[in-house]
Design an enzyme around this catalytic site. Structure first.
Site, PDB file in Angstrom:
ATOM      1  N   CYS A 130     -12.724 -98.048 -41.415  1.00 31.02           N
ATOM      2  CA  CYS A 130     -12.934 -96.835 -40.633  1.00 31.02           C
ATOM      3  C   CYS A 130     -13.017 -97.095 -39.139  1.00 31.02           C
ATOM      4  CB  CYS A 130     -14.222 -96.148 -41.059  1.00 31.02           C
ATOM      5  SG  CYS A 130     -14.216 -95.684 -42.792  1.00 31.02           S
TER       6      CYS A 130
ATOM      7  N   HIS B  85     -17.807-108.251 -34.768  1.00 36.33           N
ATOM      8  CA  HIS B  85     -17.418-108.533 -36.153  1.00 36.33           C
ATOM      9  C   HIS B  85     -18.495-109.368 -36.824  1.00 36.33           C
ATOM     10  CE1 HIS B  85     -14.886-109.053 -39.563  1.00 36.33           C
ATOM     11  NE2 HIS B  85     -13.810-108.601 -38.953  1.00 36.33           N
TER      12      HIS B  85
ATOM     13  N   HIS C  85     -22.345 -87.919 -23.804  1.00 38.56           N
ATOM     14  CA  HIS C  85     -21.977 -87.455 -25.142  1.00 38.56           C
ATOM     15  C   HIS C  85     -21.817 -88.642 -26.070  1.00 38.56           C
ATOM     16  CE1 HIS C  85     -21.169 -83.563 -23.369  1.00 38.56           C
ATOM     17  NE2 HIS C  85     -20.419 -84.157 -22.464  1.00 38.56           N
TER      18      HIS C  85
ATOM     19  N   HIS D 287     -19.281 -92.120 -35.709  1.00 37.11           N
ATOM     20  CA  HIS D 287     -18.408 -91.978 -36.869  1.00 37.11           C
ATOM     21  C   HIS D 287     -19.139 -91.261 -37.995  1.00 37.11           C
ATOM     22  CE1 HIS D 287     -15.879 -92.848 -40.207  1.00 37.11           C
ATOM     23  NE2 HIS D 287     -16.692 -93.752 -40.725  1.00 37.11           N
TER      24      HIS D 287
ATOM     25  N   HIS E 262     -19.613 -81.874 -41.714  1.00 38.50           N
ATOM     26  CA  HIS E 262     -19.704 -80.634 -42.486  1.00 38.50           C
ATOM     27  C   HIS E 262     -18.354 -79.950 -42.640  1.00 38.50           C
ATOM     28  CE1 HIS E 262     -20.640 -76.306 -43.133  1.00 38.50           C
ATOM     29  NE2 HIS E 262     -21.582 -76.814 -43.899  1.00 38.50           N
TER      30      HIS E 262
ATOM     31  N   ASN F 123     -15.685 -86.923 -44.286  1.00 33.63           N
ATOM     32  CA  ASN F 123     -15.490 -88.235 -43.676  1.00 33.63           C
ATOM     33  C   ASN F 123     -13.985 -88.498 -43.621  1.00 33.63           C
ATOM     34  OD1 ASN F 123     -15.212 -90.889 -43.038  1.00 33.63           O
ATOM     35  ND2 ASN F 123     -16.704 -91.657 -44.523  1.00 33.63           N
TER      36      ASN F 123
END
Lengths: 529, 459
Positions: free
Chosen positions: A257, A336, A420, A424, A453, A457
């Site tokens: 992702c 990582h 802002h 994710h 919502h 995802n």
């Protein structure tokens, strides 16, 4: 809460530990309690002003230092008078060669400086994919299909229902057409069709919005973690839009992702090497081939959360685009954790005992995500935090090291650095965890929650839906800084910082245009199904 | 026997669920009326046949199914009870929880051309074009409405819908498909659905009756022990006009329904043994749709059952005497005398027979318990019928529409349906035990009207 869950559950016995764990994983943060706040009101106000004064002082330290010095020099000059200044100048005895050499030196150094500065990378515009209404999956439909397909596994069905109730998803999220069949029909052709539908739609919208033509694209990057056909999705795009023969194309697969941020990083590095270039980045996740059809609970989770979505982004390093670009890329930080075995196996694609492949999530997911986030913050902090926060952090660090290890670690206030936040939308727990860790208010995480919502995802493209939400709400101002954070398998935590360089009007099209008035909605803890 | 050995020409490769384009507001529950409960034993099935696939040309999505799904999703926003799921309420009565679960849609391929099918397919094969499922004991994941899209070899299309009769009657289902077609053509919906009956049951003495159609109906379900067959007779306008002209001397206002009902009733009674009951009387159960018969009556858009059952009895000799005009006159008089109050009286009777706790009595076998005749005259007007106004593409009417009722009793059913020819033309679909059907198809008076026989199996 968990106790009442178990008592309300069906007569079938579900392994207590297992269901406890999964529900906790997805719904609440295991490590934090809400801090108790009970200061006196006037005390807290005074504290606030002290804090503000301190921040102003430290952040503008150089100004405070230089202003008196310059004032002093000016006063001295005025006192000396013009004649005295003239005699002072003559006494220095500059000769012609010295002046020439010094000016050459100055010019040389300034040229070196300007040339070695990195090229600015501009985000001209981006477009998010809006799925058709025929792909909508309400909860009742999802549960009904689940019951019909897994008719021999009522425990698994119950589990899915619990997850869905607490997931934070709404009734308008979409799954690709092949998954609507009973049983689902995930063929390679259906996966390709979904890829075409999502990617072409997003790229068409992007081209239309920006007036960009396909033949002008110099760099094309497509990232899609779980679907990687031959020829690649990049080749599919080049074929459809008839792009140039010397285009530099990259197809990133398997990177999870957070691949969206990796693509942005790659685009930035390429735009440093190639002057006057345009890059198009397409972030998506193709759900059709990866819908898990077995009954292992750790693998059923992605079915409940992952939904259809995609985004196309137009990046450029051309000076002519700097006028119409919306954002400029300031930093990309990649962390990582793959060297750690537990982190590596945390999100793992494997076959279940029946031979059906799916993605299994380990029980350490939240802890590892927290660790990855800490690494990322440690790296990005010095780059973005104002001097005041860095000083406080340094003092707290030194204090804990040299004086008293029991001092509470100072968590820098990232709200000072960013206006802002796009977190994710991996799941409700991820957003809750980050909100608590970074001490963000509900408004800061609103974009993430509402994207979860409305769209579910959508993996790497969710950050772009969130950015689109902020713009649609009219909250993005010129000069605002945005922080996009993504987590992904590996385990990776990648983030990017953007600065808004143009005042942005509320868009009339886009994925939120028909529903933004209904948002923000209040998402209940548990939706009754 | 041959038909059983031959495998079906209809292959169903896929099944999915279609949901409305906007979410339904949560918590809505649609309760069924007393009459809806009474009809619960039967199912309804309608098949619309189109010569050319109306969704393929000029379509926005590549997949046919997706094009229809877009308009269907929009239509379903108007019908929350259709996308909900059945369940028993606190008082034990059936209700629909409008939970947005959607309707099932099936895609099928038919290995025949449309003309071949309409001429030679038999009733059993036509059954394959829709889904025949009875209400299961636990319907919480069962879709009460099922739509099947059947593709023919020649490019024709059949859109079929099947539903529990508790949910809707033929008029409601026809208007649902018609509204879907209107949305597909981007036109406004002419009859948006209404889910509540307009008037409240008046408790005055005038409506209370000691007996009603229901008290006389057998509430034991009779699955016919003989095989039932079906015949479809398509009568042209010219022939009906000819027939009516003979009848108009004694009954000037006779409608095509009156004359066809009278004709088939008299012919069928002759084939039965015994032909009549003990008092030498023959009865016909008439089923009339009560929508819009009077000024303030139930509107067309009402989605639910608005049917009225009544019995017409006549002496056996009169029926078998070939005095068509006389029988037609009786039918006309009977139909004309039905008032809305009788409908409400039936409903009041059902309400008064609730069990302890408010549960309605169990459903009745209303079709076929004795010979039943159903009329759709009120949906046919001078501008055409609702049935043939269901055009997915401008000016492309269906070439045929079949109506079926499930769980019909052994005495048989006569359906007098509209015809694509419009005007006075009609299609009559008769369900009877097989041997009676064979004899009926050879009756000289009926054949004298030169009907074209549809869907009668290979001759």
């Amino acid at each position: 809460m968990l106790q009442s869950l178990i008592t309300h559950s069906t007569t079938q016995k579900i392994s207590l530990l297992e269901s406890n764990f999964w529900i906790t994983l997805l719904t609440s943060s295991p490590s934090f309690k809400m801090p108790q706040r009970s200061p006196e009101f006037s005390g807290s106000v005074k504290l606030k002003y002290v804090k503000l004064g301190y921040q102003y002082l430290v952040n503008h330290f150089l100004t405070f230092l230089l202003v008196p010095v310059i004032a002093g020099i000016l006063l001295e000059l005025i006192r000396l008078g013009p004649d005295e200044i003239a005699t002072l100048w003559k006494s220095l005895q500059f000769d012609f060669i010295q002046i020439l050499c010094s000016s050459y030196l100055i010019i040389f150094i300034s040229t070196l400086y300007f040339v070695s500065r990195p090229r600015p990378v501009y985000l001209v515009d981006y477009a998010c994919y809006k799925p058709p209404v025929t792909c909508r999956v309400p909860f009742s439909c999802f549960m009904e299909h689940s019951r019909l397909i897994l008719s021999t596994e009522p425990k698994s069905v119950e589990f899915q229902m619990r997850i869905l109730e607490r997931s934070g998803l709404g009734e308008e999220t979409c799954l690709p057409p092949a998954i609507h069949y009973i049983p689902p029909a995930p063929s390679m052709e259906a996966a390709r069709k979904e890829a075409e539908m999502v990617i072409f739609s997003a790229v068409d919208t992007l081209f239309k919005k920006t007036g960009l033509e396909a033949k002008d694209v110099d760099i094309l990057i497509v990232n899609c973690s779980l679907f990687s056909p031959t020829p690649s999705l990049t080749a599919m795009v080049i074929n459809k839009y008839k792009m140039r023969g010397d285009i530099k194309s990259f197809n990133l697969s398997g990177m999870g992702c957070s691949a969206g941020m990796i693509s942005i990083n790659l685009a930035r590095d390429l735009l440093q090497s190639y002057p006057n270039s345009i890059a198009v980045v397409v972030s998506t996740e193709i759900i059709t081939p990866n819908y898990y059809q077995g009954k292992e609970r750790s693998m059923l989770l992605p079915n409940c959360l992952f939904r259809m979505g995609g985004a196309a982004i137009f990046l450029s390093n051309r000076r002519s685009d700097s006028i119409r670009a919306k954002y400029r890329l300031l930093h990309v930080v990649r962390t990582h954790k793959g060297a750690d075995d537990k982190a590596y196996r945390c999100v793992f694609e494997e076959e279940d005992p029946e031979g059906k492949s799916g993605i299994s999530l380990s029980k350490d997911l939240m802890a590892i995500a927290g660790e990855a986030l800490k690494s990322n913050i440690t790296t990005i902090g010095p780059l973005v935090l104002p001097a005041s926060e860095q000083l406080l952090f340094l003092i707290s660090l030194m204090g804990r090291k040299f004086f008293n290890p029991k001092w509470k670690p100072y968590i820098p206030d990232f709200k000072q650095a960013f206006d802002h936040f796009c977190i994710h939308a991996g799941g409700r727990a991820v957003i809750d965890e980050l909100q608590k860790n970074l001490q963000l208010s509900a408004e800061h995480v609103e974009a993430s929650r509402m994207t979860l919502h409305r769209f579910g995802n959508t993996s790497s493209s969710s950050l772009w839906y969130e950015l689109s939400y902020i713009e649609a709400k009219g909250r993005m101002r010129k000069g605002n800084r945005v922080w996009q954070i993504a987590f992904g398998s590996g385990f990776k935590c990648n983030s990017a910082v953007w600065k808004c360089i143009k005042s942005i009007e509320i868009p009339t099209d886009g994925p939120w245009s028909d529903c933004i008035d209904r948002y923000p909605v209040d998402i209940p803890e548990v939706v009754k199904l | 026997m041959m038909a059983e050995v031959k495998s079906s020409r209809v292959k169903v490769p896929s099944l999915l669920t279609v949901v409305s384009s906007k979410p339904t507001a949560p918590g809505r529950v649609h309760k069924f009326t007393a009459l809806d409960h009474a009809m619960g034993f039967h199912t309804g099935h309608i098949v619309f046949y189109y010569r050319r696939n109306p969704i393929r040309d000029g379509a926005s999505m590549e997949n046919d199914l997706d094009n229809l799904r877009i308009s269907l999703s929009e239509l379903l926003c108007l019908y929350p009870p259709v996308t909900g799921r059945l369940g028993r309420g606190a008082d034990g009565n059936w209700e629909v929880k409008c939970n947005d679960a959607g309707v099932r849609m099936l895609k099928a391929n038919v290995c025949a051309t449309l003309d071949e099918w309409l001429r030679y397919a038999n009733a059993a094969e036509e059954r394959d074009l829709t889904v025949w499922e009875d209400l299961p004991d636990d319907p919480h994941i069962w879709s009460p409405f099922r739509i099947q899209i059947n593709d023919f070899n020649c490019g024709g299309l059949a859109v079929a819908i099947s539903f529990t009769h508790m949910h809707a009657d033929f008029t409601s289902a026809t208007l649902l498909i018609k509204s879907w077609a209107e949305i597909h053509r981007h036109e406004p919906v002419a009859h948006p659905p209404i889910f509540n009956l307009p008037s409240v049951i008046n408790e005055s003495a005038a409506y209370r009756r000691s007996s009603s159609m229901f008290s006389e109906t057998n509430s034991e379900f009779e699955i016919p022990s003989v095989r039932m067959g079906r015949a479809t007779f398509k009568f042209s306008e010219a022939k009906i006009r000819q027939c009516l002209s003979k009848v108009h001397e004694s009954c000037p206002d006779a409608t095509p329904f009156d004359v066809l009902a009278a004709l088939f009733w008299s012919k069928i009674t002759r084939l039965k043994s015994p032909a009549c009951d003990d008092d030498n009387k023959c009865s016909l159960s008439m089923c009339i749709d009560l929508r819009k018969r009077e000024r303030d009556s139930i509107p067309y858009g009402y989605f639910g059952n608005a049917l009225h059952f009544s019995k017409l009895s006549v002496n056996a000799e009169e029926l078998q005497s070939d005095r068509l005009a006389y029988i037609a006159g009786l039918v006309h008089q009977h139909v004309g005398s039905i008032r809305d109050e009788e409908f409400w009286a039936n409903v009041a009777w059902l309400e008064s027979h609730k069990k302890e706790g408010g549960q309605y009595p169990p459903p009745f076998q209303l079709f076929g318990c004795e010979l039943t005749c159903l009329s759709m005259e009120n949906t046919i007007s001078s501008e055409g019928s609702f049935t043939y106004a269901a055009m997915f593409k401008q000016n492309e009417k269906p070439i045929h529409v079949s109506y079926h009722i499930g769980n019909v009793g052994g005495e048989g059913l006569i359906l007098v349906m509209p015809s694509p020819e419009e005007g006075l033309a009609r299609i009559v679909m008769v369900t009877l035990p097989e041997e009676q059907i064979v004899k009926l198809c050879e009756d000289q008076t009926i054949l004298g009207l030169q009907p074209s026989m549809l869907l009668n199996g290979k001759q």
